[in-house]
Design an enzyme around this catalytic site. Structure first.
Site, mmCIF file in Angstrom:
data_model
loop_
_atom_site.group_PDB
_atom_site.id
_atom_site.type_symbol
_atom_site.label_atom_id
_atom_site.label_comp_id
_atom_site.label_asym_id
_atom_site.label_seq_id
_atom_site.Cartn_x
_atom_site.Cartn_y
_atom_site.Cartn_z
ATOM 1 N N LYS A 113 0.778 -1.116 -0.050
ATOM 2 C CA LYS A 113 0.019 -0.022 0.016
ATOM 3 C C LYS A 113 0.800 1.220 0.025
ATOM 4 O O LYS A 113 0.394 2.194 -0.554
ATOM 5 C CB LYS A 113 -0.981 0.045 1.088
ATOM 6 C CG LYS A 113 -0.449 -0.127 2.353
ATOM 7 C CD LYS A 113 -1.577 0.093 3.667
ATOM 8 C CE LYS A 113 -1.281 -0.193 4.946
ATOM 9 N NZ LYS A 113 -0.383 -1.632 5.121
ATOM 10 N N ASN A 136 -0.981 7.305 6.005
ATOM 11 C CA ASN A 136 0.116 6.632 6.707
ATOM 12 C C ASN A 136 1.411 7.145 6.184
ATOM 13 O O ASN A 136 2.507 7.174 6.631
ATOM 14 C CB ASN A 136 0.102 4.987 6.484
ATOM 15 C CG ASN A 136 -0.770 4.306 7.455
ATOM 16 O OD1 ASN A 136 -1.175 5.018 8.705
ATOM 17 N ND2 ASN A 136 -0.535 3.051 7.598
ATOM 18 N N HIS A 182 -1.273 -8.067 12.062
ATOM 19 C CA HIS A 182 -1.989 -7.197 13.317
ATOM 20 C C HIS A 182 -3.161 -7.997 13.759
ATOM 21 O O HIS A 182 -4.222 -7.492 14.578
ATOM 22 C CB HIS A 182 -2.597 -6.051 12.689
ATOM 23 C CG HIS A 182 -1.543 -5.218 12.137
ATOM 24 N ND1 HIS A 182 -0.489 -4.495 12.841
ATOM 25 C CD2 HIS A 182 -1.751 -4.478 10.773
ATOM 26 C CE1 HIS A 182 0.156 -3.988 11.887
ATOM 27 N NE2 HIS A 182 -0.596 -3.797 10.720
#
Length: 448
Positions: A113, A136, A182
């Site tokens: 990404k 981000n 995660h």
């Protein structure tokens, strides 16, 4: 006057404070840790009340709305308490999106990404678009909406950010892939994590575009099973010309509407199969944006390396040192090893996130001559790979570099692709990558 409480005082928190003040909110910011000086300066300049080193609930529970840092888990008792009181808790991206009508090109996925985001931003910027970079990477979207509004934004979104987004809508959404990551934030259930990634589709319209990695089974199956509202465009590394982007030999072919764009994969500045995927996604988004063939080619052939992602640092006495510190999960490292065409001295290790290393076994057998485990506790890595290749156990970057520089010979690659989070020995993956590059450059000076 409505009261905005911001939890977390990093880039997104300071940006939310800037936008909140501009909108006329009474703003209070609380950070459980220590605030960086540059963000304190922003808050003081804005006249925002803040605290650090604690969360004072009596001040927080008086909020009309809360903007939460993506790093704060939803299960935290304070967050649960806010929602039980009917106080809306959202992300900074959601907050910013409510106050702009700029077009949003948004990218998420377990891997790729950041590169896809930066590549699409580069293409649009080089093509002359009024474009901002946020999420981000880049600066806070909220800060840009407050002070530096663009007509288009390219936004990298993590699953944590998506979890705090409710009314936000992407004009073009890209989902690169979904692999286990995660899981500690998602009750160790992969389905919960996958569902979080698909939140990028929320509120999209029929005229919008959803670009997805067809070769990822999890993504493809969900796309086929669900009723996807926007137009869907898949990309594949295969020669399947039913998809919107595919390979014909070494040629990348991408189609949208009545346009077809072709480029030899060797012309694209970033190399490797994973970067072909990233390029395909960015090309489809750029076609939707109306970027001309000439500007698309210009963007793809001038895009610089992404820091900490398969970044060539130096070649020392014939040994190529590559910084892939951003590879914090198994899938990222799979793509890194897959792109190697020379014997690899592989540096891995850190905080294990429940990794299943078995998918790497075949590549390691084929490409890795030595694995150097760098971490506080390397037992799982050692147990997993000792039957497959030679393994050396180290517990510091200094010792790791001594082993790597001694064992690598001309023609080899020393690849830092950790497969794990960085928090056992380093502040974050950027810190790990920067220190690795420092050590490599010190080695070069010594050898020169």
């Amino acid at each position: 006057m409505k009261r905005l409480v911001i939890l977390g005082g990093g880039e997104s928190g300071a940006g939310a404070a800037r936008l909140g003040k501009k909108l006329g909110y009474e703003v209070f910011l609380s950070d459980k840790g220590k605030l960086a000086d540059k963000y304190k300066e922003v808050l003081e300049e804005l006249g925002v009340e803040y605290e650090e080193g604690q969360h004072t609930e009596t001040k927080i529970f008086t909020a009309d709305i809360v903007v939460k840092s993506p790093g704060i888990p939803d299960k935290l008792p304070m967050i649960v308490g806010l929602r039980e009181r009917g106080i809306e808790v959202i992300s900074e991206i959601e907050f910013a999106g409510r106050h702009t009508d700029a077009k949003m090109y948004c990218i998420t996925g377990s891997n790729g990404k950041t590169t896809t985001t930066l590549l699409l931003y580069h293409i649009l910027k080089e093509a002359g678009y009024d474009v901002g970079l946020a999420g981000n990477v880049g600066n806070s979207l909220a800060a840009q909406v407050a002070d530096n509004l663009h007509r288009v934004y390219v936004v990298e979104l993590s699953s944590f950010q998506l979890d705090g987004m409710f009314r936000f809508r992407c004009d073009t959404a890209i989902l690169t892939n979904i692999t286990p990551d995660h899981l500690d934030r998602y009750d160790y259930k992969f389905e919960n994590y996958a569902r979080s990634k698909f939140r990028i589709l929320n509120n999209m319209r029929a005229e919008d575009l959803f670009i997805y990695g067809y070769d990822c089974d999890v993504v493809r199956e969900r796309v086929e099973q669900e009723n996807i509202v926007p137009k869907a465009a898949g990309f594949t590394y295969s020669a399947d010309n039913r998809l919107n982007a595919y390979m014909d030999g070494n040629t990348v072919i991408a189609r949208w509407g009545e346009r077809t764009f072709c480029i030899d994969k060797k012309e694209i500045t970033i190399q490797g199969r994973h970067n072909v995927y990233n390029a395909m996604a960015a090309i489809l988004a750029a076609l939707k944006a109306g970027v001309s063939d000439a500007n698309l080619r210009k963007g793809l052939t001038t895009f610089p390396q992404v820091e900490h992602r398969l970044e060539t640092v130096e070649v020392i006495e014939g040994v190529t040192y590559i910084n892939d510190s951003k590879a914090t999960n198994v899938d990222s490292t799979w793509y890194a090893l897959d792109s190697m065409h020379a014997p690899v001295v592989w540096i891995a290790g850190g905080t294990d996130k429940g990794n299943d290393y078995s998918v790497l076994f075949d590549l390691v057998r084929e490409k890795v001559k030595l694995l150097i485990c760098m971490g506080v506790d390397n037992k799982k890595l050692i147990d997993s790979f000792s039957p497959i290749c030679e393994v050396v156990d180290t517990h510091s970057l200094e010792d790791t570099m001594k082993v790597a520089s001694t064992r690598a010979v001309s023609g080899d690659v020393v690849l830092l692709s950790p497969c794990c989070a960085s928090f056992d020995l380093f502040k974050n993956y950027e810190n790990r990558g920067e220190l690795f590059k420092e050590k490599v450059r010190e080695l070069k000076e010594f050898c020169d």
